[in-house]
Enzyme design. Structure first.
Site, PDB file in Angstrom:
ATOM      1  N   ASP A  92       0.779  -1.386   0.113  1.00 48.32           N
ATOM      2  CA  ASP A  92       0.068  -0.098   0.113  1.00 48.32           C
ATOM      3  C   ASP A  92       0.691   1.236  -0.056  1.00 48.32           C
ATOM      4  OD1 ASP A  92      -1.176  -2.393   1.634  1.00 48.32           O
ATOM      5  OD2 ASP A  92      -3.038  -1.277   1.447  1.00 48.32           O
ATOM      6  N   THR A  93       1.690   1.147   0.991  1.00 49.54           N
ATOM      7  CA  THR A  93       2.745   2.491   0.879  1.00 49.54           C
ATOM      8  C   THR A  93       3.667   2.610  -0.230  1.00 49.54           C
ATOM      9  OG1 THR A  93       2.703   2.237   3.268  1.00 49.54           O
ATOM     10  CG2 THR A  93       4.465   3.446   2.527  1.00 49.54           C
TER      11      THR A  93
END
Length: 643
Positions: free
Chosen positions: A216-217
């Site tokens: 996600d990051t």
């Protein structure tokens, strides 16, 4: 979605591609706009409720045929697959992708997104911690407002979620580090409530390397760096049950991913060949100049003037003898990989690559050798790099074993006391007891290093994967796969030449001889300085020589300067002074002369080989740099000697 008969379609890589192909094409033709992916690992207790809630929420603001819900089931060992199959049979808008092996959270999402039908791709955690009332807003950010990526946030000022300290503190710390180190403007990178356009996914997913929690990051950071429009909006969020994040394992794992991404985005693009060479030269000059702070340059020059040229000449001949052996070892490694070449050619290829390592930092010469054997003999790049990896592993193991054996010998023979006394005499203010304890600890490490050598050999020569067996006892998480992969990559170098006991013994034995000749070269150079001979007995000279050369070469493992110049001299000088009682100026002069003799032989052999093979060192580096960026370079062939 399951196949027409309700059974999943098997796939050789362990991933079930049920519902892929025709189903995806039909879905797209039916006008599906939104694909919602639910990453699921052992969610038997909640997955049915999550799917039904998701479908019901989507029905509230989208036409019934405009969406699909995909269960991206990630190697579950509970009843999640059976439940997902049943849900897919009951509702054509529900699809199920099954994997027999863990792909990781990010890996499961990528696999599902690649096969989804919608142009708006959505995912959120199956625990439904985020209020589903926000789903319409999330979809609208992409579907109607034109953003490329959208993410919910629990930390937008004034709308912070009420999180337990054991979750809130690490989360705030993680997001602060990401904003600071990776220059992200977002407040919350790990909220499991995100969406992105098909175009953004197609451009970003190949670049995203992580396949688990950091996915996600990395997606959000790379999207911002590439200029995509990213929307962050506040959501109501309430923790559900226990988090699957291991605060020790995953915090350290994600920390390493932050460093990796920072390097790739902020450092690596700025590393050009010109800057690298310049930095290496500056570091070399600085390292050598630093020695003048502690040494009197006139004393070093006087030591050089008093050196006997006869042992230096002998050292040059001994070191020259080691090069055909390097070629022989490389021939044996390539033979195990299925390629037979002449000893003269391979010795020349080794000469060229080692010359490249002297000219360029970061061991760029290693890649040059892969280029030479590819261009001149048609040996594929993967084979060239595999053979280099095997050679480097044997070098590292041999040097470590030599240093460890010397230390272990000191420990067994109680030689640590004599060495401690010598060090204390040459380094005022350091008590012998402290030195003795330090040497005993180092000796213990040496014993472990030698023992590790046997373990690695046993692992490499066995059909059983001991590395993964041991590491997987601690966790089955995908980060464990990463750690195990790093260790396996190291042992693979041994395994490359461990096909037969004879080949393994031959390569290992030649490695020992090569590095022994390296030590003998240094001993002959030391013998050229009268002060060194007067300070040590023959036994001391041998022990100190083996240890100083081993540690000096281990210092060169860090690719900070071309050929490790400066690093080798510093380590060699410190040990010869500390263990041998040799005056510092003499030890430094011997270190410089030893390294100079070896580098002179290397460069001379490299120049002759480049002329003979018609190889340009700079062209070779450029070709291998292009290979790193774009795959195998085109047009790198030129006629072989037989043409």
């Amino acid at each position: 979605m399951s196949s027409p008969d309700g059974r999943p379609d098997p796939d050789p890589d362990g991933v079930d591609r049920a519902g892929v192909g025709t189903a995806a094409g039909d879905a797209a033709a039916d006008g599906i706009r939104v694909s919602v992916v639910l990453p699921a690992f052992n969610e038997a207790a909640t997955i049915e409720g999550t799917v039904r809630t998701t479908v019901g929420t989507l029905e509230g603001f989208l036409p019934n045929d405009a969406f699909e819900v995909i269960v991206a089931e990630d190697g579950c060992d509970d009843d999640t697959p059976e439940i997902a199959d049943r849900l897919a049979r009951e509702d054509d808008r529900v699809r199920h992708f099954h994997s027999d092996r863990r792909l990781g959270r990010g890996g499961a999402l990528e696999f599902a997104f690649e096969r989804a039908a919608g142009d708006t791709l959505v995912y959120f955690d199956t625990d439904l911690a985020t209020d589903m009332g926000h789903l319409e807003e999330l979809v609208a950010k992409i579907d109607r407002e034109g953003y490329d990526v959208a993410t919910g946030s629990r930390w937008i000022p004034g709308d912070e979620a009420d999180r337990p300290a054991k979750r809130g503190v690490p989360s705030r710390g993680f997001n602060l580090i990401v904003r600071t180190v990776l220059r992200s403007r977002l407040r919350d990178h790990q909220c499991g409530f995100k969406a992105l356009s098909r175009e953004a996914f197609e451009e970003l997913h190949e670049a995203v390397e992580d396949d688990h929690w950091f996915w996600d990051t990395e997606l959000l950071v790379r999207a911002q760096r590439r200029g995509f429009r990213v929307a962050e909006f506040p959501v109501e969020w309430e923790p559900q049950g226990d988090s699957k994040v291991d605060l020790v394992r995953d915090v350290f794992g994600m920390g390493s991913q932050i460093v990796r991404l920072w390097w790739q985005l902020s450092v690596s693009p700025r590393i050009t060949r010109t800057r690298t060479v310049a930095a290496g030269v500056v570091l070399t000059v600085a390292a050598l100049a630093l020695m003048t702070v502690y040494l009197d340059p006139s004393a070093v020059l006087a030591a050089f003037e008093g050196a006997d040229p006869a042992p230096v000449a002998a050292a040059t001949l001994v070191y020259l003898l080691s090069w055909p052996l390097r070629g022989l070892r490389y021939r044996d490694i390539l033979t195990e990989l299925g390629y037979r070449e002449k000893l003269g050619f391979l010795t020349g290829a080794v000469f060229i690559s080692q010359t490249g390592n002297l000219v360029f930092p970061a061991r760029a010469g290693d890649a040059v050798r892969a280029y030479v054997v590819k261009a001149r003999r048609g040996i594929p790049y993967p084979t060239g790099f595999a053979s280099l990896a095997a050679e480097r592993v044997f070098d590292l193991l041999t040097i470590t074993a030599m240093a460890g054996a010397v230390l272990a010998g000191l420990l067994v023979t109680d030689g640590t006391s004599a060495v401690a006394a010598a060090v204390s005499a040459n380094v005022p203010g350091v008590p012998p007891a402290a030195v003795s304890r330090a040497i005993q600890v180092a000796a213990g490490i040496g014993v472990v290093a030698v023992a590790s050598l046997f373990v690695i050999v046993a692992t490499a020569r066995s059909d059983r994967n001991y590395v993964r067996d041991v590491v997987s006892r601690f966790s089955s998480d995908s980060y464990v796969d990463y750690v195990a992969g790093v260790i396996e990559e190291f042992t693979a170098g041994v395994q490359t030449v461990a096909g037969t006991r004879a080949s393994f013994a031959r390569v290992g034995g030649v490695s020992v001889v090569v590095w022994t000749l390296d030590v003998v070269t240094a001993l002959l150079v030391l013998a050229a300085f009268p002060a060194a001979v007067e300070s040590m007995t023959v036994t001391q000279l041998v022990v100190v020589g083996f240890f100083a050369v081993s540690v000096g070469n281990l210092a060169k493992v860090l690719p900070l300067s071309p050929g490790g110049i400066g690093l080798y001299e510093a380590a060699f000088t410190a040990l010869v002074v500390g263990l041998g009682g040799v005056p510092a100026a003499v030890a430094f002069a011997a270190a410089v002369l030893d390294h100079a003799v070896k580098n002179a032989v290397t460069v001379a052999g490299g120049v002759v080989s480049m002329i003979g093979f018609n190889v340009s060192l700079t062209d070779a580096v450029d070709e291998t740099a292009e290979l790193d960026e774009e795959g195998e370079p085109e047009g790198s062939e030129f006629p072989s000697d037989d043409d």
